[in-house]
Design a protein around this motif. Structure first.
Motif, PDB file in Angstrom:
ATOM      1  N   UNK A 230     -34.977 -10.952  15.704  1.00 33.68           N
ATOM      2  CA  UNK A 230     -34.974 -12.461  14.986  1.00 33.68           C
ATOM      3  C   UNK A 230     -33.743 -13.179  14.061  1.00 33.68           C
ATOM      4  N   UNK A 231     -33.132 -14.471  14.022  1.00 33.50           N
ATOM      5  CA  UNK A 231     -32.543 -14.808  13.108  1.00 33.50           C
ATOM      6  C   UNK A 231     -33.346 -15.849  12.218  1.00 33.50           C
ATOM      7  N   UNK A 232     -32.967 -14.835  10.729  1.00 29.19           N
ATOM      8  CA  UNK A 232     -33.803 -15.588   9.558  1.00 29.19           C
ATOM      9  C   UNK A 232     -33.228 -15.710   8.705  1.00 29.19           C
ATOM     10  N   UNK A 233     -33.199 -16.934   8.088  1.00 29.13           N
ATOM     11  CA  UNK A 233     -32.310 -17.682   6.984  1.00 29.13           C
ATOM     12  C   UNK A 233     -32.810 -17.133   5.790  1.00 29.13           C
ATOM     13  N   UNK A 234     -32.353 -16.979   4.478  1.00 35.50           N
ATOM     14  CA  UNK A 234     -33.072 -17.031   2.948  1.00 35.50           C
ATOM     15  C   UNK A 234     -32.437 -18.143   2.457  1.00 35.50           C
ATOM     16  N   UNK A 235     -33.150 -18.763   1.966  1.00 30.93           N
ATOM     17  CA  UNK A 235     -32.804 -20.284   1.130  1.00 30.93           C
ATOM     18  C   UNK A 235     -32.967 -19.825  -0.400  1.00 30.93           C
ATOM     19  N   UNK A 236     -32.152 -19.917  -0.584  1.00 24.94           N
ATOM     20  CA  UNK A 236     -32.646 -19.638  -2.604  1.00 24.94           C
ATOM     21  C   UNK A 236     -32.071 -21.024  -3.337  1.00 24.94           C
ATOM     22  N   UNK A 237     -33.205 -21.265  -3.794  1.00 28.69           N
ATOM     23  CA  UNK A 237     -32.887 -22.537  -4.109  1.00 28.69           C
ATOM     24  C   UNK A 237     -33.564 -22.914  -5.043  1.00 28.69           C
ATOM     25  N   UNK A 238     -34.317 -23.297  -6.189  1.00 26.07           N
ATOM     26  CA  UNK A 238     -34.732 -24.063  -6.846  1.00 26.07           C
ATOM     27  C   UNK A 238     -35.152 -25.478  -7.196  1.00 26.07           C
ATOM     28  N   UNK A 239     -34.289 -26.362  -6.441  1.00 27.97           N
ATOM     29  CA  UNK A 239     -35.130 -27.753  -6.574  1.00 27.97           C
ATOM     30  C   UNK A 239     -35.572 -27.438  -5.425  1.00 27.97           C
ATOM     31  N   UNK A 240     -37.033 -27.536  -5.823  1.00 23.51           N
ATOM     32  CA  UNK A 240     -38.559 -27.912  -4.389  1.00 23.51           C
ATOM     33  C   UNK A 240     -37.713 -28.728  -3.078  1.00 23.51           C
ATOM     34  N   UNK A 241     -37.162 -30.075  -3.874  1.00 27.24           N
ATOM     35  CA  UNK A 241     -37.419 -31.139  -3.431  1.00 27.24           C
ATOM     36  C   UNK A 241     -36.288 -31.126  -1.447  1.00 27.24           C
ATOM     37  N   UNK A 242     -34.995 -29.621  -2.753  1.00 34.35           N
ATOM     38  CA  UNK A 242     -33.636 -29.968  -1.411  1.00 34.35           C
ATOM     39  C   UNK A 242     -34.583 -29.008  -0.683  1.00 34.35           C
ATOM     40  N   UNK A 243     -34.820 -28.100  -1.765  1.00 33.49           N
ATOM     41  CA  UNK A 243     -35.308 -26.481  -0.353  1.00 33.49           C
ATOM     42  C   UNK A 243     -36.661 -26.637   0.785  1.00 33.49           C
ATOM     43  N   UNK A 244     -37.134 -27.651   0.446  1.00 33.09           N
ATOM     44  CA  UNK A 244     -38.157 -28.447   1.415  1.00 33.09           C
ATOM     45  C   UNK A 244     -37.156 -29.096   2.372  1.00 33.09           C
ATOM     46  N   UNK A 245     -36.426 -29.690   2.060  1.00 38.41           N
ATOM     47  CA  UNK A 245     -35.756 -30.416   2.686  1.00 38.41           C
ATOM     48  C   UNK A 245     -34.701 -29.303   4.057  1.00 38.41           C
ATOM     49  N   UNK A 246     -34.146 -28.566   3.314  1.00 39.37           N
ATOM     50  CA  UNK A 246     -33.290 -27.948   4.283  1.00 39.37           C
ATOM     51  C   UNK A 246     -34.151 -27.038   5.587  1.00 39.37           C
ATOM     52  N   UNK A 247     -35.352 -25.879   4.644  1.00 34.60           N
ATOM     53  CA  UNK A 247     -36.375 -25.389   5.367  1.00 34.60           C
ATOM     54  C   UNK A 247     -36.550 -26.404   6.508  1.00 34.60           C
ATOM     55  N   UNK A 248     -37.064 -27.334   6.632  1.00 33.64           N
ATOM     56  CA  UNK A 248     -37.654 -28.239   7.451  1.00 33.64           C
ATOM     57  C   UNK A 248     -36.257 -28.632   8.657  1.00 33.64           C
ATOM     58  N   UNK A 249     -35.609 -28.452   8.481  1.00 30.98           N
ATOM     59  CA  UNK A 249     -34.266 -29.056   9.118  1.00 30.98           C
ATOM     60  C   UNK A 249     -34.342 -27.894   9.895  1.00 30.98           C
ATOM     61  N   UNK A 250     -33.847 -26.473   9.050  1.00 33.10           N
ATOM     62  CA  UNK A 250     -33.168 -25.315  10.372  1.00 33.10           C
ATOM     63  C   UNK A 250     -34.909 -24.966  10.956  1.00 33.10           C
ATOM     64  N   UNK A 251     -35.376 -25.253  10.263  1.00 32.09           N
ATOM     65  CA  UNK A 251     -37.049 -24.380  11.017  1.00 32.09           C
ATOM     66  C   UNK A 251     -36.432 -25.453  12.718  1.00 32.09           C
ATOM     67  N   UNK A 252     -36.813 -26.715  12.690  1.00 32.02           N
ATOM     68  CA  UNK A 252     -37.153 -27.724  13.600  1.00 32.02           C
ATOM     69  C   UNK A 252     -35.824 -27.031  14.278  1.00 32.02           C
ATOM     70  N   UNK A 253     -35.237 -26.227  14.047  1.00 37.54           N
ATOM     71  CA  UNK A 253     -33.125 -26.368  14.706  1.00 37.54           C
ATOM     72  C   UNK A 253     -33.331 -24.745  14.595  1.00 37.54           C
ATOM     73  N   UNK A 254     -35.498 -24.025  15.382  1.00 35.19           N
ATOM     74  CA  UNK A 254     -35.273 -23.575  15.707  1.00 35.19           C
ATOM     75  C   UNK A 254     -35.109 -21.760  15.044  1.00 35.19           C
ATOM     76  N   UNK A 255     -34.269 -22.330  13.486  1.00 38.02           N
ATOM     77  CA  UNK A 255     -34.113 -21.121  12.643  1.00 38.02           C
ATOM     78  C   UNK A 255     -35.253 -20.175  11.582  1.00 38.02           C
ATOM     79  N   UNK A 256     -36.428 -19.593  11.726  1.00 35.51           N
ATOM     80  CA  UNK A 256     -37.504 -19.450  10.771  1.00 35.51           C
ATOM     81  C   UNK A 256     -36.190 -18.988   8.853  1.00 35.51           C
ATOM     82  N   UNK A 257     -37.641 -19.357   8.295  1.00 33.85           N
ATOM     83  CA  UNK A 257     -36.586 -19.154   6.508  1.00 33.85           C
ATOM     84  C   UNK A 257     -37.116 -18.830   5.849  1.00 33.85           C
ATOM     85  N   UNK A 258     -37.359 -18.875   4.830  1.00 34.17           N
ATOM     86  CA  UNK A 258     -37.699 -18.105   3.655  1.00 34.17           C
ATOM     87  C   UNK A 258     -36.568 -18.681   2.092  1.00 34.17           C
ATOM     88  N   UNK A 259     -38.120 -19.424   1.796  1.00 31.18           N
ATOM     89  CA  UNK A 259     -37.594 -20.115   0.183  1.00 31.18           C
ATOM     90  C   UNK A 259     -37.896 -19.242  -1.159  1.00 31.18           C
TER      91      UNK A 259
END
Length: 219
Positions: A1-30
């Motif tokens: 499975x394709x998983x994407x790791x997001x290393x970002x300390x601004x929660x507003x940005x990480x939440x925005x990116x994670x939500x979009x990637x997961x909607x596109x079918x990519x599980x994420x970890x922040x």
């Protein structure tokens, strides 16, 4: 499975990116810490790392340096508010696969994610690239010419890999800028020409032909 790791300390940005990637079918970890990001990235469970430069404990450049220093080939897209050419070049020369500055449009980020995942998939199926007497060890980042090892920087290796994978084909400056540096074409940039000159010095000038008005071709 394709998983994407997001290393970002601004929660507003990480939440925005994670939500979009997961909607596109990519599980994420922040994660919000550089050291934690490095540990997870070295674990082998992720297909791509979105790496912010300004992280606590270890900044993004340090994380990237440790990753590449340990031979990790995980694709990395750097996210940063720093837009200077110097910072971009530092990130790419340190081994980043792409570089996007904040603020960015999610559609652009997603397009870059797809490109890097596709390239990572292709690279993982072929650990060596060979053309005549030149061999590139993609995993070990070693270049062998006629049985002799040639030392290459991260960008030189990436450029050589593009040439060898497309030996005999004409590659335009636009294509090389996009694939190797992750940059849109800038008609005033001579970075491709500079690095071609580096490769000619190390591999032999006769190997890379200049096709006037079109680009370059590995003979």
């Amino acid at each position: 499975m394709t998983r994407i790791l997001i290393a970002e300390d601004e929660s507003r940005i990480s939440a925005f990116v994670a939500k979009g990637l997961e909607a596109a079918g990519y599980p994420t970890t922040v994660v919000e810490d550089g050291a934690e990001a490095l540990e997870l990235a070295l674990g082998g469970e992720y297909s791509l790392l979105l790496l912010d430069v300004g992280l606590p404990s270890m900044d993004g450049f340090d994380v990237l340096a440790h990753l590449r220093g340990q031979g990790a080939t995980l694709p990395v897209i750097m996210l940063t508010a720093r837009s200077s050419t110097r910072d971009t070049v530092e990130g790419l020369d340190s081994g980043a696969n792409d570089y996007i500055t904040k603020p960015f449009k999610f559609d652009e980020l997603l397009a870059r994610v797809r490109v890097r995942l596709r390239e990572g998939s292709l690279a993982s199926t072929s650990t060596t690239v060979q053309h005549r007497d030149v061999t590139l060890d993609v995993i070990g980042r070693r270049a062998i010419v006629s049985g002799r090892e040639v030392e290459l920087s991260a960008r030189e290796f990436a450029l050589a890999e593009q040439f060898l994978r497309h030996a005999g084909q004409i590659l335009s400056r636009e294509q090389l800028l996009s694939r190797v540096w992750g940059l849109d074409f800038d008609p005033g940039s001579n970075v491709v020409d500079v690095y071609v000159r580096y490769l000619r010095t190390k591999f032999g000038a006769e190997r890379i032909e200049t096709v006037r008005g079109s680009g370059y071709r590995w003979q």
